[in-house]
Design a protein around this motif. Sequence first.
Motif, PDB file in Angstrom:
ATOM      1  N   LEU A 195       5.647   2.156   2.217  1.00 46.52           N
ATOM      2  CA  LEU A 195       4.823   0.992   1.360  1.00 46.52           C
ATOM      3  C   LEU A 195       4.177   1.609   0.594  1.00 46.52           C
ATOM      4  O   LEU A 195       3.344   2.612   0.128  1.00 46.52           O
ATOM      5  CB  LEU A 195       3.782   0.443   2.196  1.00 46.52           C
ATOM      6  CG  LEU A 195       4.590   0.163   3.698  1.00 46.52           C
ATOM      7  CD1 LEU A 195       3.833  -0.510   4.655  1.00 46.52           C
ATOM      8  CD2 LEU A 195       5.741  -1.259   3.274  1.00 46.52           C
ATOM      9  N   ARG A 196       4.247   1.377  -0.732  1.00 44.25           N
ATOM     10  CA  ARG A 196       3.540   1.044  -1.918  1.00 44.25           C
ATOM     11  C   ARG A 196       2.099   0.405  -1.781  1.00 44.25           C
ATOM     12  O   ARG A 196       2.263  -0.442  -2.406  1.00 44.25           O
ATOM     13  CB  ARG A 196       4.047   1.142  -3.466  1.00 44.25           C
ATOM     14  CG  ARG A 196       3.091   2.077  -4.486  1.00 44.25           C
ATOM     15  CD  ARG A 196       4.316   2.417  -6.140  1.00 44.25           C
ATOM     16  NE  ARG A 196       4.686   0.641  -6.405  1.00 44.25           N
ATOM     17  CZ  ARG A 196       5.467   0.241  -6.667  1.00 44.25           C
ATOM     18  NH1 ARG A 196       6.984   0.857  -6.105  1.00 44.25           N
ATOM     19  NH2 ARG A 196       5.639  -1.558  -6.949  1.00 44.25           N
ATOM     20  N   LEU A 197       1.055   1.964  -2.403  1.00 44.49           N
ATOM     21  CA  LEU A 197      -0.373   0.641  -1.934  1.00 44.49           C
ATOM     22  C   LEU A 197      -0.879  -0.390  -2.852  1.00 44.49           C
ATOM     23  O   LEU A 197      -0.866   0.384  -4.519  1.00 44.49           O
ATOM     24  CB  LEU A 197      -1.381   0.993  -1.344  1.00 44.49           C
ATOM     25  CG  LEU A 197      -0.765   1.419   0.536  1.00 44.49           C
ATOM     26  CD1 LEU A 197      -2.116   2.645   0.861  1.00 44.49           C
ATOM     27  CD2 LEU A 197      -0.289   0.168   1.037  1.00 44.49           C
ATOM     28  N   SER A 198      -1.701  -1.404  -3.711  1.00 44.31           N
ATOM     29  CA  SER A 198      -1.665  -1.917  -4.535  1.00 44.31           C
ATOM     30  C   SER A 198      -3.052  -2.599  -4.248  1.00 44.31           C
ATOM     31  O   SER A 198      -3.056  -3.641  -2.681  1.00 44.31           O
ATOM     32  CB  SER A 198      -1.106  -2.584  -5.874  1.00 44.31           C
ATOM     33  OG  SER A 198      -0.435  -3.258  -5.203  1.00 44.31           O
ATOM     34  N   LYS A 199      -3.732  -3.099  -4.714  1.00 40.45           N
ATOM     35  CA  LYS A 199      -4.921  -4.284  -4.876  1.00 40.45           C
ATOM     36  C   LYS A 199      -4.386  -5.538  -5.143  1.00 40.45           C
ATOM     37  O   LYS A 199      -3.764  -5.733  -5.614  1.00 40.45           O
ATOM     38  CB  LYS A 199      -6.054  -3.964  -5.253  1.00 40.45           C
ATOM     39  CG  LYS A 199      -7.359  -2.955  -4.681  1.00 40.45           C
ATOM     40  CD  LYS A 199      -8.067  -3.406  -3.126  1.00 40.45           C
ATOM     41  CE  LYS A 199      -8.596  -2.356  -3.107  1.00 40.45           C
ATOM     42  NZ  LYS A 199      -8.644  -2.442  -2.078  1.00 40.45           N
ATOM     43  N   ILE A 230       4.300  -8.472   5.669  1.00 39.26           N
ATOM     44  CA  ILE A 230       4.722  -7.072   6.037  1.00 39.26           C
ATOM     45  C   ILE A 230       2.180  -7.190   5.145  1.00 39.26           C
ATOM     46  O   ILE A 230       2.225  -7.493   4.484  1.00 39.26           O
ATOM     47  CB  ILE A 230       4.672  -5.644   5.093  1.00 39.26           C
ATOM     48  CG1 ILE A 230       6.451  -5.615   5.514  1.00 39.26           C
ATOM     49  CG2 ILE A 230       3.745  -4.415   4.976  1.00 39.26           C
ATOM     50  CD1 ILE A 230       7.685  -4.872   4.819  1.00 39.26           C
ATOM     51  N   ALA A 231       1.904  -7.097   6.667  1.00 36.01           N
ATOM     52  CA  ALA A 231       0.334  -6.837   6.468  1.00 36.01           C
ATOM     53  C   ALA A 231      -0.337  -5.549   6.654  1.00 36.01           C
ATOM     54  O   ALA A 231       0.061  -5.111   7.229  1.00 36.01           O
ATOM     55  CB  ALA A 231      -0.193  -8.241   6.997  1.00 36.01           C
ATOM     56  N   VAL A 232      -1.269  -5.341   5.053  1.00 37.22           N
ATOM     57  CA  VAL A 232      -2.102  -3.723   5.088  1.00 37.22           C
ATOM     58  C   VAL A 232      -3.127  -4.286   5.380  1.00 37.22           C
ATOM     59  O   VAL A 232      -3.472  -4.596   3.986  1.00 37.22           O
ATOM     60  CB  VAL A 232      -1.178  -3.105   4.105  1.00 37.22           C
ATOM     61  CG1 VAL A 232      -1.924  -2.033   3.942  1.00 37.22           C
ATOM     62  CG2 VAL A 232       0.309  -2.734   4.106  1.00 37.22           C
ATOM     63  N   ASP A 233      -3.887  -3.609   5.818  1.00 36.40           N
ATOM     64  CA  ASP A 233      -5.683  -3.921   5.666  1.00 36.40           C
ATOM     65  C   ASP A 233      -6.372  -3.198   4.749  1.00 36.40           C
ATOM     66  O   ASP A 233      -5.953  -1.894   4.257  1.00 36.40           O
ATOM     67  CB  ASP A 233      -5.895  -2.967   6.906  1.00 36.40           C
ATOM     68  CG  ASP A 233      -6.435  -3.626   8.502  1.00 36.40           C
ATOM     69  OD1 ASP A 233      -5.432  -4.825   7.856  1.00 36.40           O
ATOM     70  OD2 ASP A 233      -6.586  -3.246   9.429  1.00 36.40           O
ATOM     71  N   GLY A 234      -6.828  -4.582   3.448  1.00 35.97           N
ATOM     72  CA  GLY A 234      -7.180  -3.693   2.822  1.00 35.97           C
ATOM     73  C   GLY A 234      -6.239  -3.518   1.237  1.00 35.97           C
ATOM     74  O   GLY A 234      -6.931  -3.841   0.262  1.00 35.97           O
ATOM     75  N   ALA A 247      14.913  -7.498  12.642  1.00 40.88           N
ATOM     76  CA  ALA A 247      15.497  -8.705  12.581  1.00 40.88           C
ATOM     77  C   ALA A 247      14.344  -9.777  11.976  1.00 40.88           C
ATOM     78  O   ALA A 247      13.592 -10.535  12.696  1.00 40.88           O
ATOM     79  CB  ALA A 247      16.402  -8.576  14.017  1.00 40.88           C
ATOM     80  N   GLY A 248      13.580  -9.315  11.264  1.00 44.29           N
ATOM     81  CA  GLY A 248      11.962 -10.424  10.981  1.00 44.29           C
ATOM     82  C   GLY A 248      11.479  -9.599  11.220  1.00 44.29           C
ATOM     83  O   GLY A 248      10.842  -8.656  12.017  1.00 44.29           O
ATOM     84  N   GLY A 249      10.296 -10.669  12.326  1.00 45.58           N
ATOM     85  CA  GLY A 249       8.862 -10.244  12.861  1.00 45.58           C
ATOM     86  C   GLY A 249       7.606  -9.654  12.058  1.00 45.58           C
ATOM     87  O   GLY A 249       8.088  -9.472  10.265  1.00 45.58           O
ATOM     88  N   THR A 250       6.790  -9.211  12.021  1.00 44.69           N
ATOM     89  CA  THR A 250       6.120  -8.463  12.032  1.00 44.69           C
ATOM     90  C   THR A 250       5.541  -6.691  11.550  1.00 44.69           C
ATOM     91  O   THR A 250       5.745  -6.828  12.488  1.00 44.69           O
ATOM     92  CB  THR A 250       4.592  -9.449  12.015  1.00 44.69           C
ATOM     93  OG1 THR A 250       4.480 -10.642  10.928  1.00 44.69           O
ATOM     94  CG2 THR A 250       3.112  -9.179  10.811  1.00 44.69           C
ATOM     95  N   LEU A 251       5.093  -6.303  10.469  1.00 49.70           N
ATOM     96  CA  LEU A 251       4.840  -5.269  10.504  1.00 49.70           C
ATOM     97  C   LEU A 251       2.905  -5.348   9.993  1.00 49.70           C
ATOM     98  O   LEU A 251       2.965  -5.874   8.602  1.00 49.70           O
ATOM     99  CB  LEU A 251       5.295  -3.822   9.527  1.00 49.70           C
ATOM    100  CG  LEU A 251       5.316  -3.028   9.027  1.00 49.70           C
ATOM    101  CD1 LEU A 251       5.513  -2.242  10.488  1.00 49.70           C
ATOM    102  CD2 LEU A 251       6.202  -1.879   7.704  1.00 49.70           C
ATOM    103  N   ARG A 252       2.740  -4.445  10.858  1.00 49.62           N
ATOM    104  CA  ARG A 252       1.101  -4.251  10.429  1.00 49.62           C
ATOM    105  C   ARG A 252       0.558  -3.471  10.756  1.00 49.62           C
ATOM    106  O   ARG A 252       0.128  -2.628  11.128  1.00 49.62           O
ATOM    107  CB  ARG A 252       0.187  -4.970  11.240  1.00 49.62           C
ATOM    108  CG  ARG A 252      -1.336  -5.209  11.338  1.00 49.62           C
ATOM    109  CD  ARG A 252      -1.433  -6.124  12.262  1.00 49.62           C
ATOM    110  NE  ARG A 252      -1.318  -8.244  12.567  1.00 49.62           N
ATOM    111  CZ  ARG A 252      -0.894  -8.299  13.469  1.00 49.62           C
ATOM    112  NH1 ARG A 252      -0.823  -7.861  13.940  1.00 49.62           N
ATOM    113  NH2 ARG A 252      -0.473  -9.627  13.787  1.00 49.62           N
ATOM    114  N   ILE A 253      -0.004  -2.566   9.461  1.00 50.69           N
ATOM    115  CA  ILE A 253      -0.442  -1.785   9.130  1.00 50.69           C
ATOM    116  C   ILE A 253      -2.302  -1.199   9.321  1.00 50.69           C
ATOM    117  O   ILE A 253      -2.778  -1.889   9.198  1.00 50.69           O
ATOM    118  CB  ILE A 253      -0.178  -0.836   8.086  1.00 50.69           C
ATOM    119  CG1 ILE A 253       1.625  -1.182   7.530  1.00 50.69           C
ATOM    120  CG2 ILE A 253      -0.993   0.468   8.064  1.00 50.69           C
ATOM    121  CD1 ILE A 253       1.993  -0.416   8.806  1.00 50.69           C
TER     122      ILE A 253
END
Length: 652
Positions: free
Chosen positions: A648-652, A630-634, A595-601
């Motif tokens: 999650l598909r990663l890109s720069k 959603i926050a993914v390091d780097g 229901a919202g909030g943050t996902l941190r990787i």
Amino acid sequence: MHHPNPLSRLPLAIAAGTLLALTACGGSDRIDNADTVLAIPAAPADQGAPDTAPVPSAPAFVDTAATNQRGDARYATLATNAGVRVLGGMLDIWKPLTEIVDAGVTAPAVDGFPAVVGSTWTGLPNDGTNGGTIVNAAVHNANIDYVVKATANRTAGQTLQAYLDDRRNKGYSVTEGMGPLTTAWRTATRQTTTITDMPLDATTVKYDDGGNNNGVGGDANADFGKVVDLINSMGNNGSTEPAKRFYKYARPYRWSSAVKVVPQLEPAKSTTPSTDGGFTSGHAAEATRNAVGMAYVLPERYQELVGRGLELGESRILAGMHSPLDVISGRVQAQAVAAANLIAAGATVRSAAVTQAHATLMKLTGTTPATFAAYAVSGTAANDRFADYTTSRADYIRRMTYNLPQTGATNLPAVVPKGAEVLLETRLPYLTDAQRRVVLKTTAISSGYPVLDDPEGWGRLNLFAAAEGYAVFTGNVIVNMDASNGGFNAADRWRNDIAGSGKLVKQGTGALQLGGQNSWTGGAQVEAGTLEALSARAFGNGDVHVAGGATVVSNAPAALVVGGNYTQLAGATLELRLGASQQGRVDVGGTATIAGGTLRIKFLDGYKPAVGDTLTVIAATSLKGKFETIAVDGFTATPTYTATSLQLRLSK
């Protein structure tokens, strides 16, 4: 003109779903449920009142410790001496003659065995009547046979350790359990010893330690005197002489010539066997008393220190000087004595010692409140023989019983002695006294072992396991950690395998890590602070419900399994620490409701995915809702929500 918020008139579930549809962001290749009403599951069901550990009705050692006096040794009985009474289970194995050496004076009969007038104990077993009668031959024989085998197979390293632990002051020896803090502790206490090796002529010369045992206390040691004074007080009312004189159980080398005493300890053997009983071991008892006192003021090394206390007890067996029953009984009596003395010291004295210990040790090690705990356990196998947790735990369990045969019922419920909760006061400071008693109850070893089923419960206490928190959840188990109090209040780790039907309720600002293979079923309700998984089954088999402002962390070495449903409310955070095999991802057995909030990787050291990689971070039987952030390091991440997963598909 006032325009009321139209959402305010909607039911909670509809409002939450609408807010989700309106405010969720992060992009997606596919969003099946963004515009649907999101029904938010309730928190795990209330499991009722928590477990309790009532004080047993037996006379309390902590109330009668002063009856255990060395001067009373020749006249002590179970009825008159707490140090004798707590070891009364020995009577199921060995019945001592109760005659007192003074002519014409006899003690009361013990369990129907009459006092014997006119005989004296020589301390030398012969036909089974000199000093007492063997009641349980199987246990007695196993007890002596253990020493025969141990002394026949001891290594050179064990021989040296046995010598040092025999001749060196016990307080100095126990500080080896300090690991990286050993040098700082000895510097602060000003401890000294004159026994540093095994002299070549030790086979014919008895060497005594000319050091100062626990160091310099009082005003003479302004930086550490309060600590030394508290450790020294652990010996109050701690004599083992009354038990030795009452039980009249000989040392193992007097039972069997096959027991090989360390040759360098031959000069230390008593020449008066009648005053030199083996049960209970004074060395083992003193080591445990010191270890418990040190663990109280330095809980960052709690398990290592209590483990060192039991290790010193095993050295007495390897030396050929004592049997398993001798050192087991030393541990039992010592735990009771230490608890009584901690209570007698008072909360103010205890707190002052803990504060002084940490302030001085931090200064000597160049650490801070934020780094001290990690430094305390930063040793390796090369410089800290207690560094391997798995080995230390196995050794502690083995040394509690030495695998002597269980002769009594093995399923008796554990009881917790009055006052025993003080032993965990600094190790689990965020729990209440009542909760600490339940921890001791749920981590106690099974019943039935010789000597350990005392009515108060001292024998079955497993302090190593108790330092890891609960082993069973019953009812609502509320853990409220205030990080502002520092130390374990700010961050702690439990590694027990937790069973039961209760529910964990995590409150407060602190962070609690769970590392066991857990199976409790009542779920986890994370209301505040952080709950972190260090194992795949850390959260048991129930639901996990995370409130706004709270954080759940998956730091598992494999996929984290949530046995029931996972629910995350707005404002909450799910942090995943992923490895190369996607360890740390979350597999939900039921429905994952976001229901919202943050996902941190975050990524574990040594692992960094490539641009263009797609990671499956959540899998569930059913996935509903989405994260607000959603926050993914780097990397920049593009999420794909499906009915059963989040990728999650990663890109720069």
